[in-house]
Design an enzyme around this catalytic site. Structure first.
Site, PDB file in Angstrom:
ATOM      1  N   ASP A   1      41.206  42.016  30.253  1.00  0.00           N
ATOM      2  CA  ASP A   1      40.954  43.190  29.406  1.00  0.00           C
ATOM      3  C   ASP A   1      40.782  42.770  27.942  1.00  0.00           C
ATOM      4  O   ASP A   1      39.961  43.345  27.214  1.00  0.00           O
ATOM      5  CB  ASP A   1      42.098  44.207  29.552  1.00  0.00           C
ATOM      6  CG  ASP A   1      42.276  44.659  30.997  1.00  0.00           C
ATOM      7  OD1 ASP A   1      41.259  44.652  31.734  1.00  0.00           O
ATOM      8  OD2 ASP A   1      43.401  44.985  31.394  1.00  0.00           O
TER       9      ASP A   1
ATOM     10  N   GLY B   1      42.342  34.457  49.279  1.00  0.00           N
ATOM     11  CA  GLY B   1      41.187  35.343  49.133  1.00  0.00           C
ATOM     12  C   GLY B   1      40.054  34.492  48.579  1.00  0.00           C
ATOM     13  O   GLY B   1      40.092  34.068  47.426  1.00  0.00           O
TER      14      GLY B   1
ATOM     15  N   GLY C   1      38.264  35.184  44.003  1.00  0.00           N
ATOM     16  CA  GLY C   1      38.926  33.941  44.412  1.00  0.00           C
ATOM     17  C   GLY C   1      38.006  32.737  44.269  1.00  0.00           C
ATOM     18  O   GLY C   1      38.397  31.694  43.726  1.00  0.00           O
TER      19      GLY C   1
ATOM     20  N   ARG D   1      41.592  51.897  40.545  1.00  0.00           N
ATOM     21  CA  ARG D   1      42.306  50.751  41.117  1.00  0.00           C
ATOM     22  C   ARG D   1      43.491  51.238  41.956  1.00  0.00           C
ATOM     23  O   ARG D   1      43.860  50.617  42.950  1.00  0.00           O
ATOM     24  CB  ARG D   1      42.810  49.833  39.993  1.00  0.00           C
ATOM     25  CG  ARG D   1      41.686  49.177  39.180  1.00  0.00           C
ATOM     26  CD  ARG D   1      42.242  48.410  37.999  1.00  0.00           C
ATOM     27  NE  ARG D   1      41.236  47.696  37.222  1.00  0.00           N
ATOM     28  CZ  ARG D   1      40.624  48.209  36.153  1.00  0.00           C
ATOM     29  NH1 ARG D   1      40.899  49.416  35.739  1.00  0.00           N
ATOM     30  NH2 ARG D   1      39.736  47.477  35.489  1.00  0.00           N
TER      31      ARG D   1
ATOM     32  N   HIS E   1      47.052  47.754  33.664  1.00  0.00           N
ATOM     33  CA  HIS E   1      45.661  47.354  33.937  1.00  0.00           C
ATOM     34  C   HIS E   1      44.977  48.489  34.711  1.00  0.00           C
ATOM     35  O   HIS E   1      44.761  48.411  35.919  1.00  0.00           O
ATOM     36  CB  HIS E   1      45.672  46.048  34.746  1.00  0.00           C
ATOM     37  CG  HIS E   1      44.308  45.563  35.116  1.00  0.00           C
ATOM     38  ND1 HIS E   1      43.359  45.212  34.193  1.00  0.00           N
ATOM     39  CD2 HIS E   1      43.731  45.367  36.342  1.00  0.00           C
ATOM     40  CE1 HIS E   1      42.266  44.835  34.816  1.00  0.00           C
ATOM     41  NE2 HIS E   1      42.460  44.911  36.119  1.00  0.00           N
TER      42      HIS E   1
ATOM     43  N   ASP F   1      41.509  32.172  53.322  1.00  0.00           N
ATOM     44  CA  ASP F   1      41.030  33.530  53.598  1.00  0.00           C
ATOM     45  C   ASP F   1      41.316  33.856  55.061  1.00  0.00           C
ATOM     46  O   ASP F   1      41.450  32.967  55.904  1.00  0.00           O
ATOM     47  CB  ASP F   1      39.522  33.649  53.312  1.00  0.00           C
ATOM     48  CG  ASP F   1      39.102  35.089  53.034  1.00  0.00           C
ATOM     49  OD1 ASP F   1      38.907  35.439  51.850  1.00  0.00           O
ATOM     50  OD2 ASP F   1      38.981  35.887  53.999  1.00  0.00           O
TER      51      ASP F   1
ATOM     52  N   GLY G   1      37.009  35.510  48.372  1.00  0.00           N
ATOM     53  CA  GLY G   1      35.933  36.450  48.053  1.00  0.00           C
ATOM     54  C   GLY G   1      35.387  36.203  46.656  1.00  0.00           C
ATOM     55  O   GLY G   1      35.453  35.080  46.133  1.00  0.00           O
TER      56      GLY G   1
ATOM     57  N   ASN H   1      44.485  44.481  43.128  1.00  0.00           N
ATOM     58  CA  ASN H   1      44.781  45.778  42.496  1.00  0.00           C
ATOM     59  C   ASN H   1      45.443  46.762  43.461  1.00  0.00           C
ATOM     60  O   ASN H   1      45.271  46.627  44.669  1.00  0.00           O
ATOM     61  CB  ASN H   1      43.465  46.389  41.987  1.00  0.00           C
ATOM     62  CG  ASN H   1      43.102  45.852  40.615  1.00  0.00           C
ATOM     63  OD1 ASN H   1      43.955  45.760  39.735  1.00  0.00           O
ATOM     64  ND2 ASN H   1      41.831  45.509  40.422  1.00  0.00           N
TER      65      ASN H   1
ATOM     66  N   ARG I   1      37.369  41.396  27.460  1.00  0.00           N
ATOM     67  CA  ARG I   1      36.395  42.507  27.395  1.00  0.00           C
ATOM     68  C   ARG I   1      36.465  43.203  26.034  1.00  0.00           C
ATOM     69  O   ARG I   1      35.445  43.642  25.490  1.00  0.00           O
ATOM     70  CB  ARG I   1      36.669  43.497  28.536  1.00  0.00           C
ATOM     71  CG  ARG I   1      36.269  42.911  29.890  1.00  0.00           C
ATOM     72  CD  ARG I   1      36.584  43.828  31.048  1.00  0.00           C
ATOM     73  NE  ARG I   1      35.975  43.311  32.285  1.00  0.00           N
ATOM     74  CZ  ARG I   1      36.367  43.614  33.499  1.00  0.00           C
ATOM     75  NH1 ARG I   1      37.384  44.443  33.677  1.00  0.00           N
ATOM     76  NH2 ARG I   1      35.753  43.104  34.550  1.00  0.00           N
TER      77      ARG I   1
HETATM   78  N1  LIG Z   1      43.532  41.998  38.130  1.00  0.00           N
HETATM   79  C1  LIG Z   1      42.260  41.985  37.763  1.00  0.00           C
HETATM   80  O1  LIG Z   1      41.935  41.904  36.570  1.00  0.00           O
HETATM   81  C2  LIG Z   1      41.180  42.090  38.806  1.00  0.00           C
HETATM   82  C3  LIG Z   1      39.825  41.880  38.478  1.00  0.00           C
HETATM   83  C4  LIG Z   1      38.865  41.959  39.489  1.00  0.00           C
HETATM   84  C5  LIG Z   1      39.255  42.236  40.805  1.00  0.00           C
HETATM   85  N2  LIG Z   1      40.574  42.454  41.070  1.00  0.00           N
HETATM   86  C6  LIG Z   1      41.044  42.725  42.437  1.00  0.00           C
HETATM   87  O2  LIG Z   1      41.032  41.505  43.159  1.00  0.00           O
HETATM   88  C7  LIG Z   1      40.907  41.793  44.552  1.00  0.00           C
HETATM   89  C8  LIG Z   1      39.782  40.927  45.137  1.00  0.00           C
HETATM   90  O3  LIG Z   1      38.529  41.350  44.627  1.00  0.00           O
HETATM   91  P1  LIG Z   1      37.179  40.636  45.143  1.00  0.00           P
HETATM   92  O4  LIG Z   1      36.073  41.248  44.376  1.00  0.00           O
HETATM   93  O5  LIG Z   1      37.358  39.164  45.168  1.00  0.00           O
HETATM   94  O6  LIG Z   1      37.139  41.166  46.658  1.00  0.00           O
HETATM   95  P2  LIG Z   1      36.390  40.473  47.898  1.00  0.00           P
HETATM   96  O7  LIG Z   1      36.302  41.521  48.955  1.00  0.00           O
HETATM   97  O8  LIG Z   1      35.154  39.793  47.463  1.00  0.00           O
HETATM   98  O9  LIG Z   1      37.416  39.344  48.357  1.00  0.00           O
HETATM   99  C9  LIG Z   1      38.670  39.619  48.921  1.00  0.00           C
HETATM  100  C10 LIG Z   1      38.932  38.577  50.003  1.00  0.00           C
HETATM  101  O10 LIG Z   1      40.267  38.762  50.496  1.00  0.00           O
HETATM  102  C11 LIG Z   1      40.232  38.409  51.853  1.00  0.00           C
HETATM  103  N3  LIG Z   1      41.429  38.924  52.543  1.00  0.00           N
HETATM  104  C12 LIG Z   1      41.693  40.200  52.912  1.00  0.00           C
HETATM  105  N4  LIG Z   1      42.892  40.254  53.506  1.00  0.00           N
HETATM  106  C13 LIG Z   1      43.398  39.008  53.507  1.00  0.00           C
HETATM  107  C14 LIG Z   1      44.612  38.436  53.946  1.00  0.00           C
HETATM  108  N5  LIG Z   1      45.565  39.159  54.560  1.00  0.00           N
HETATM  109  N6  LIG Z   1      44.794  37.108  53.793  1.00  0.00           N
HETATM  110  C15 LIG Z   1      43.845  36.342  53.187  1.00  0.00           C
HETATM  111  N7  LIG Z   1      42.677  36.830  52.739  1.00  0.00           N
HETATM  112  C16 LIG Z   1      42.458  38.144  52.894  1.00  0.00           C
HETATM  113  C17 LIG Z   1      38.928  39.002  52.376  1.00  0.00           C
HETATM  114  O11 LIG Z   1      38.507  38.437  53.604  1.00  0.00           O
HETATM  115  C18 LIG Z   1      37.984  38.699  51.213  1.00  0.00           C
HETATM  116  O12 LIG Z   1      37.284  37.486  51.389  1.00  0.00           O
HETATM  117  C19 LIG Z   1      40.663  43.300  44.636  1.00  0.00           C
HETATM  118  O13 LIG Z   1      41.881  43.970  44.946  1.00  0.00           O
HETATM  119  C20 LIG Z   1      40.192  43.671  43.238  1.00  0.00           C
HETATM  120  O14 LIG Z   1      40.431  45.008  42.933  1.00  0.00           O
HETATM  121  C21 LIG Z   1      41.527  42.379  40.115  1.00  0.00           C
END
Ligand SMILES: NC(=O)c1ccc[n+]([C@@H]2O[C@H](COP(=O)([O-])OP(=O)(O)OC[C@H]3O[C@@H](n4cnc5c(N)ncnc54)[C@H](O)[C@@H]3O)[C@@H](O)[C@H]2O)c1
Length: 308
Positions: A148, A7, A12, A88, A175, A32, A9, A120, A151
């Site tokens: 958390d 990921g 990542g 979430r 979480h 990705d 995004g 999530n 924060r």
């Molecule tokens: N655990 C935590 O504390 C926490 C904190 C923030 C975000 N998150 C979670 O992290 C995740 C990512 O958030 P983000 O803001 O980076 O989202 P984002 O949309 O910016 O990035 C997600 C990326 O995953 C890629 N993706 C989707 N399916 C895929 C696959 N099968 N293989 C490879 N890549 C794939 C997408 O193309 C995208 O680039 C979300 O589920 C979010 O809820 C968790």
């Protein structure tokens, strides 16, 4: 030390950036599913190297797991983030399928990998990896509590008008907006309990603000946050890579600890080269114990939606 981040995004890429800036890993592979996206992010990040003074080599790949082979640590951030007003837990339908496929592809090429789950609903996604792979439990780590807790410290410092480096505190439990258990009774400023500085009412406000920390940012940003999540993941990666034996609350599979069984939920652990090296038993007040049980019920309810 080779680290894969799945990921590319918001979270990542932020995580890859912090890992590189801290300069402890030789290689970071960003993967990705979106064509060219990880390659672009990796190139952009590598163009920071001379400016920010790091030697970590960052490469990007489109869904090619052979390039992740031999990873010591893999971070899963692939999936959809929440939009304002969403919980979430509502992400489970799409993210469960993604996390299941991604974790098995990673293990195929890196059988000794230590996996950090970020997508999530994180505790349930960590449980999913536990149930659908044969990785030992000390090599499956859910990241939520580290964020958390950061924060919580931010909110405590704000309330006391103190520098954050003076503050210590921890958030355990699930979480989620309702599942987090900020341990106010253990929080300190330079080893003095925060209740010496804050009224009961103000401290309760800090606790409530901490629990909706993610939702507050999602409302402001239109999507979930990424700087602090990326920094929190990079801190876990560094603790493992550098065998720091640092303590962080992480989601881990429990078998009787904290009176909980067959669940992944946030508790304090020691992180070192083997992943989770020990679960730390923190004495909880009766109220905190009750909150932890309530939090676990919420996580189990979400786990019940999984098809495993
Ligand atoms: N655990 C935590 O504390 C926490 C904190 C923030 C975000 N998150 C979670 O992290 C995740 C990512 O958030 P983000 O803001 O980076 O989202 P984002 O949309 O910016 O990035 C997600 C990326 O995953 C890629 N993706 C989707 N399916 C895929 C696959 N099968 N293989 C490879 N890549 C794939 C997408 O193309 C995208 O680039 C979300 O589920 C979010 O809820 C968790």
């Amino acid at each position: 030390m080779k680290v894969t981040v799945v990921g590319a995004g918001a979270v990542g890429a932020s995580c890859a950036e912090y890992i590189a800036i801290k300069n402890f890993a030789s290689e970071v592979v960003l993967l990705d599913i979106k064509e060219g996206y990880a390659e672009g992010k990796a190139m952009d990040l590598m163009q920071c190297a001379s400016l920010n003074g790091f030697d970590t080599k960052i490469t990007g790949v489109t869904n090619d797991y052979s390039k992740t082979a031999g990873s010591d640590i893999a971070v899963i951030t692939s999936g959809i983030p929440r939009k304002p007003g969403m919980t979430r837990e509502e992400l489970i339908g799409i993210n469960a399928g993604i996390v299941k496929t991604v974790s098995s592809s990673l293990i195929q090429h890196s059988p000794n990998v230590i996996m950090i789950v970020v997508s999530n609903p994180m505790d349930t996604m960590t449980y999913l990896v536990h149930k659908t792979t044969d990785l030992p439990k000390h090599r499956i780590i859910g990241m939520g509590g580290a964020l958390d807790s950061a924060r919580f410290k931010y909110r405590l410092a704000e309330a006391m008008q103190a520098p954050i480096s003076d503050i210590d505190g921890m958030v355990i439990g699930g979480h989620s907006d309702t599942g987090m258990v900020p341990l106010a009774s253990h929080a300190t400023r330079n080893s003095i309990n925060v209740s010496e500085y804050l009224s009961e009412e103000r401290l309760q406000q800090v606790v409530e603000d901490t629990k909706v920390g993610g939702a507050t940012l999602t409302k402001l940003l239109g999507t979930s946050a990424w700087y602090a999540p990326g920094a929190a993941v990079s801190a876990l990666v560094q603790a493992i890579a550098c065998d720091q034996k640092k303590m962080f609350p992480c989601s881990t599979y429990l078998e009787g600890e904290y009176d909980l069984n067959d669940i992944c939920i946030g508790v304090p652990v020691i992180l070192g080269r083997n992943g989770i090296e020990r679960i730390v038993d923190v004495p909880l007040s009766d109220a905190e114990k009750a909150k932890m049980q309530e939090s676990a019920e919420g996580v189990k309810k979400t786990n019940g939606l999984l098809e495993v």
